[in-house]
Every structure is written in structure tokens, then in C-alpha cells.
Design a protein around this motif. Structure first.
Motif, short mmCIF file in Angstrom:
data_model
loop_
_atom_site.label_atom_id
_atom_site.label_comp_id
_atom_site.label_asym_id
_atom_site.label_seq_id
_atom_site.Cartn_x
_atom_site.Cartn_y
_atom_site.Cartn_z
N GLY A 103 -5.41 5.77 -3.25
CA GLY A 103 -4.83 6.41 -4.43
C GLY A 103 -3.65 5.64 -4.99
N ALA A 104 -3.52 4.39 -4.58
CA ALA A 104 -2.40 3.55 -5.06
C ALA A 104 -2.74 2.99 -6.44
CB ALA A 104 -2.15 2.39 -4.09
N VAL A 105 -1.71 2.81 -7.24
CA VAL A 105 -1.88 2.25 -8.58
C VAL A 105 -1.38 0.80 -8.56
CG1 VAL A 105 -1.21 2.45 -11.00
CG2 VAL A 105 -1.52 4.52 -9.62
N PRO A 106 -2.29 -0.16 -8.71
CA PRO A 106 -1.86 -1.57 -8.69
C PRO A 106 -0.93 -1.88 -9.86
CG PRO A 106 -4.25 -1.39 -8.42
CD PRO A 106 -3.74 -0.03 -8.81
N TYR A 155 15.31 -11.68 -3.47
CA TYR A 155 14.22 -11.29 -2.60
C TYR A 155 13.17 -10.56 -3.43
CZ TYR A 155 16.22 -6.69 -3.05
OH TYR A 155 16.69 -5.52 -3.57
N GLY A 156 12.00 -10.44 -2.87
CA GLY A 156 10.93 -9.66 -3.46
C GLY A 156 9.98 -9.22 -2.36
N VAL A 157 9.42 -8.04 -2.52
CA VAL A 157 8.45 -7.51 -1.56
C VAL A 157 7.18 -7.20 -2.34
CG1 VAL A 157 7.94 -5.66 0.08
CG2 VAL A 157 10.29 -6.51 -0.14
N PHE A 158 6.08 -7.79 -1.92
CA PHE A 158 4.81 -7.63 -2.60
C PHE A 158 3.77 -7.10 -1.62
CE2 PHE A 158 7.28 -11.04 -4.39
CZ PHE A 158 7.28 -10.75 -5.73
N VAL A 159 3.09 -6.02 -1.98
CA VAL A 159 2.02 -5.48 -1.16
C VAL A 159 0.71 -5.98 -1.75
CG1 VAL A 159 0.86 -3.38 -0.36
CG2 VAL A 159 3.36 -3.44 -0.55
N LEU A 160 -0.03 -6.74 -0.97
CA LEU A 160 -1.29 -7.31 -1.41
C LEU A 160 -2.43 -6.63 -0.68
CD1 LEU A 160 -0.20 -11.05 -1.02
CD2 LEU A 160 -0.20 -9.71 -3.12
N GLU A 161 -3.44 -6.20 -1.43
CA GLU A 161 -4.64 -5.62 -0.82
C GLU A 161 -5.78 -5.68 -1.83
OE1 GLU A 161 -4.48 -1.28 -0.08
OE2 GLU A 161 -2.69 -1.28 -1.34
N ARG A 162 -6.97 -5.50 -1.33
CA ARG A 162 -8.13 -5.45 -2.22
C ARG A 162 -8.00 -4.26 -3.15
NH1 ARG A 162 -9.84 -6.50 2.73
NH2 ARG A 162 -10.77 -8.54 3.09
N GLU A 170 7.18 2.42 -2.40
CA GLU A 170 6.67 2.35 -3.78
C GLU A 170 5.15 2.18 -3.78
OE1 GLU A 170 7.12 -0.35 -7.80
OE2 GLU A 170 8.74 -0.36 -6.34
N ALA A 171 4.63 1.50 -2.78
CA ALA A 171 3.18 1.27 -2.67
C ALA A 171 2.48 2.42 -1.95
CB ALA A 171 2.93 -0.04 -1.94
N GLY A 172 3.21 3.46 -1.56
CA GLY A 172 2.61 4.58 -0.85
C GLY A 172 2.33 4.29 0.60
N LEU A 173 3.05 3.34 1.17
CA LEU A 173 2.83 2.93 2.55
C LEU A 173 4.02 3.29 3.45
CD1 LEU A 173 1.14 -0.52 1.90
CD2 LEU A 173 0.05 1.55 2.77
N GLU A 174 4.24 4.58 3.60
CA GLU A 174 5.26 5.05 4.55
C GLU A 174 4.82 4.63 5.96
OE1 GLU A 174 8.04 6.67 3.83
OE2 GLU A 174 7.69 7.05 1.70
N PRO A 175 5.74 4.53 6.91
CA PRO A 175 5.37 4.13 8.28
C PRO A 175 4.22 4.95 8.87
CG PRO A 175 7.73 4.10 8.06
CD PRO A 175 7.19 4.69 6.78
N GLY A 187 -10.82 -12.28 5.06
CA GLY A 187 -11.08 -11.15 5.94
C GLY A 187 -10.18 -11.11 7.17
N GLU A 188 -9.10 -11.87 7.17
CA GLU A 188 -8.18 -11.88 8.30
C GLU A 188 -7.18 -10.73 8.23
OE1 GLU A 188 -6.41 -15.74 8.52
OE2 GLU A 188 -8.33 -16.73 8.83
N ALA A 189 -7.05 -10.10 7.07
CA ALA A 189 -6.14 -8.97 6.89
C ALA A 189 -6.68 -8.11 5.76
CB ALA A 189 -4.73 -9.46 6.55
N ASP A 190 -6.36 -6.82 5.83
CA ASP A 190 -6.74 -5.90 4.76
C ASP A 190 -5.57 -5.67 3.81
OD1 ASP A 190 -9.42 -5.28 5.75
OD2 ASP A 190 -8.36 -4.35 7.42
N ILE A 191 -4.38 -5.61 4.37
CA ILE A 191 -3.15 -5.44 3.58
C ILE A 191 -2.16 -6.48 4.09
CG2 ILE A 191 -1.21 -3.93 3.02
CD1 ILE A 191 -3.05 -1.54 3.52
N VAL A 192 -1.52 -7.18 3.17
CA VAL A 192 -0.48 -8.15 3.54
C VAL A 192 0.79 -7.80 2.78
CG1 VAL A 192 0.25 -10.56 3.53
CG2 VAL A 192 -2.14 -9.99 4.04
#
Length: 171
Positions: free
Chosen positions: A163-166, A148-155, A10-15, A100-105
Motif C-alpha cells: 500500500g506504499a505510494v512510490p 544525507y539522503g535515505v532512499f527506499v528501493l523496491e519493486r 515515510e515509506a511505511g516501513l516501521e521496525p 533477485g538478491e534483495a526485495d527492498i534496499v
């Protein structure tokens, strides 16, 4: 594993996308928030003398199995902060990004149903016998469930570059 994969898709983050990002120097981490973790499997292992199931109770095993095939480095951190475990995983992830320890969590929050938890809340007389009315003066107790919930966190800049839509912002 399927739940995390669905959240990542859903976040556009295929493997393959995650692997490309990692190859380009993007740090992708995972944080799991859970109160009970593998408690249900531990109860089953003890009751049935099936200690082979014991490994399924370890957070490292849960994390590894959940991340397998996602492109994210296996492992991840686990935080257990009672009922605040889910929001704590998101807070820890957002903090890692701010520092700055991660770009995407990928913040994964989960809790399976467990006889242990149900018995504990029942002994404390916290499980409601009647219908739940959380916003009334005569409310009583709670219901025990799982979720459960899955959340993609990034700047925001990183999401825009992909091109992701927050769907939400952490302020």
C-alpha cells in the motif's frame, strides 16, 4: 539513526513492519554511499589523542549504529565512489533488486563535513570565493558541505502490495 528511521516511516516501513516482512521471506538490505565516511571523527581522534573515537570512523560501526532499532539486519554494504557515492548506492541497491538478491534496499547516502576534504579542495583551488553561479559561463569553483539522503528501493509490485505510494521510479 533518526534520519534512517524517518525515511523508513515515510515509506511505511516501521521496525515491526520490517520484521514481519523479513519473517515472511522478504529480503531487506542496506547500502551506504559515502565519500568521507567517518573522516571527521578520525581527524578528531588523531588531533586529541582520543583513539576511542577511532571506532566511529569505521564504516561497519557507522552502518551498525545507523541501522540499530530499524528492524533491518545490522551490517549492510558501503560503496565509496567519490562524488558519485550517493547515486552509486542507489544503483547498487537497484541492481541487487533486479538480480533477485534483495526485495527492498535502503540506500543511505551521506557525507559529513571534514577539514580533510575542505583542505584538499582548497589546495586544488576548487572552492569558490564569491557567490556560486553554476549555470553561468563565468562560474567558478564549488562549496563544500554535508548532507544525507535515505532512499527506499523496491519493486513496484512490492510497494503496491504494502500500500506504499512510490515517489519516483528507477528506469
Amino acid at each position: 539513526r533518526g534520519v534512517i528511521g524517518a525515511g523508513l516511516r515515510e515509506a511505511g516501513l516501521e521496525p515491526a513492519v520490517i520484521e514481519e516482512l523479513r519473517a515472511a521471506g522478504t529480503t531487506v538490505e542496506a547500502v551506504f554511499g559515502t565519500t568521507l565516511g567517518g573522516m571527521r571523527h578520525l581527524g578528531h581522534a588523531i588531533r586529541n589523542d582520543a583513539m576511542g573515537d577511532y571506532a566511529r570512523t569505521l564504516t561497519a560501526t557507522v552502518n551498525r549504529d545507523a541501522l540499530e532499532g530499524t528492524g533491518i539486519a545490522l551490517g549492510g554494504s558501503t560503496i565509496s565512489a567519490a562524488c558519485a557515492s550517493g547515486v552509486s548506492s542507489m544503483s547498487l541497491g537497484a541492481t541487487a533488486i533486479l538480480l533477485g538478491e534483495a526485495d527492498i534496499v535502503i540506500a543511505v547516502s551521506y557525507d559529513p563535513i571534514s577539514e580533510f576534504a575542505f583542505a584538499g579542495f582548497s589546495c586544488l583551488r576548487l572552492v569558490a570565493e564569491g557567490p556560486l553561479r553554476p549555470f553561468t559561463a563565468d562560474r567558478e569553483g564549488m562549496r563544500v558541505g554535508e548532507g544525507y539522503g535515505v532512499f527506499v528501493l523496491e519493486r513496484a509490485s512490492g510497494a503496491a502490495a504494502r500500500g506504499a505510494v512510490p515517489l519516483a521510479r528507477v528506469l
